[in-house]
Design an enzyme around this catalytic site. Structure first.
Site, mmCIF file in Angstrom:
data_model
loop_
_atom_site.group_PDB
_atom_site.id
_atom_site.type_symbol
_atom_site.label_atom_id
_atom_site.label_comp_id
_atom_site.label_asym_id
_atom_site.label_seq_id
_atom_site.Cartn_x
_atom_site.Cartn_y
_atom_site.Cartn_z
ATOM 1 N N LEU A 51 0.846 -1.187 0.000
ATOM 2 C CA LEU A 51 0.000 0.000 0.000
ATOM 3 C C LEU A 51 0.880 1.234 0.000
ATOM 4 O O LEU A 51 1.966 1.236 0.599
ATOM 5 C CB LEU A 51 -0.907 0.030 1.241
ATOM 6 C CG LEU A 51 -1.953 -1.075 1.401
ATOM 7 C CD1 LEU A 51 -2.716 -0.879 2.708
ATOM 8 C CD2 LEU A 51 -2.909 -1.119 0.225
ATOM 9 N N ASP A 52 0.398 2.299 -0.636
ATOM 10 C CA ASP A 52 1.103 3.583 -0.565
ATOM 11 C C ASP A 52 1.215 4.036 0.886
ATOM 12 O O ASP A 52 0.383 3.672 1.731
ATOM 13 C CB ASP A 52 0.327 4.669 -1.335
ATOM 14 C CG ASP A 52 0.379 4.481 -2.839
ATOM 15 O OD1 ASP A 52 1.214 3.687 -3.317
ATOM 16 O OD2 ASP A 52 -0.414 5.144 -3.531
ATOM 17 N N LYS A 53 2.190 4.876 1.146
ATOM 18 C CA LYS A 53 2.376 5.422 2.491
ATOM 19 C C LYS A 53 1.105 6.093 3.008
ATOM 20 O O LYS A 53 0.747 5.951 4.186
ATOM 21 C CB LYS A 53 3.540 6.425 2.496
ATOM 22 C CG LYS A 53 3.824 7.042 3.855
ATOM 23 C CD LYS A 53 5.019 7.986 3.787
ATOM 24 C CE LYS A 53 5.309 8.590 5.165
ATOM 25 N NZ LYS A 53 6.491 9.490 5.129
#
Length: 221
Positions: A51-53
């Site tokens: 997942l993106d930050k």
């Protein structure tokens, strides 16, 4: 060091709830999600998706290299159904449907969607009015491109609230949450979901979950 919420512990994998703002992999001196989970749960863990930050929500981590190989195949062949929730302040160009197009790098680490279809990012979505200037989205990606859902929302003229990179309304976090996973593994069906729990606008995410997305795999995809 913040502790991670364990959503499920199965024989071959665990599922954890990633907070928004936490890096997936370790960077500089800051341990990422995988390193934190390895230390907290005392298990060998193998990343097979990410997942993106800025994104919160469910991450599946196999506990052996053999299971990791099987899950890598499941994710690569799109046999893991992933469902996301998002909030936007603007009405989208259409209330539901498909977003398809090739993605290319733009400026400042962003991407943009093209009309061409050579190797397209594919997303299907439903949207619902939750309050004035707050619209909820249930999104299912059919491909695994970097920033895919954020770019899809931008292309609908409804960037995600808090997503500064793509022009979203300023907020305390980016309101994108990996809400549910559904897949078959070793002849067993698994379904996991975790409501979002972070942010000043979380009441709207909760309302979206309660009214429209409690079991997103039952929507017509």
């Amino acid at each position: 060091m913040s502790s991670l919420q364990l959503v499920a512990k199965e024989r071959d994998f665990i599922v954890v709830n990633k907070p928004a703002g936490m890096n997936f992999h370790s960077e500089d001196e800051a341990p990422g999600l995988v390193a934190l989970a390895t230390e907290q749960f005392g298990l060998p863990l193998f990343p097979v998706h990410r997942l993106d930050k800025v994104t919160s929500g469910l991450v599946l981590l196999p506990t052996s290299s053999e299971a990791a190989a099987q899950f890598t195949e499941l994710f690569t062949s799109r046999r893991v159904n992933k469902y996301y929730l998002a909030l936007a302040s603007d009405k989208p160009k259409k209330k539901q449907g498909w977003v398809k197009g090739d993605m290319v790098k733009a400026r400042r680490g962003a991407f943009k969607l093209l009309k061409s279809q050579e190797n397209p990012a594919i997303t299907r979505f439903y949207s619902y009015s939750l309050a004035p200037k707050v619209r909820g989205f249930v999104l299912k990606p059919y491909s695994g491109k970097t920033h895919q859902l954020r770019v899809a929302m931008k292309s609908l003229s409804a960037p995600i609230i808090g997503d500064k990179l793509y022009g979203g309304l300023a907020a305390d976090r980016t309101y994108l949450h990996a809400y549910a996973l559904q897949f078959e593994y070793q002849q067993q069906n698994f379904q996991f979901s975790m409501p979002p729990g972070q942010g000043e606008l979380n009441q709207y995410m909760t309302e979206l979950t309660r009214q429209f997305a409690e079991q997103p795999w039952q929507l017509e995809w």
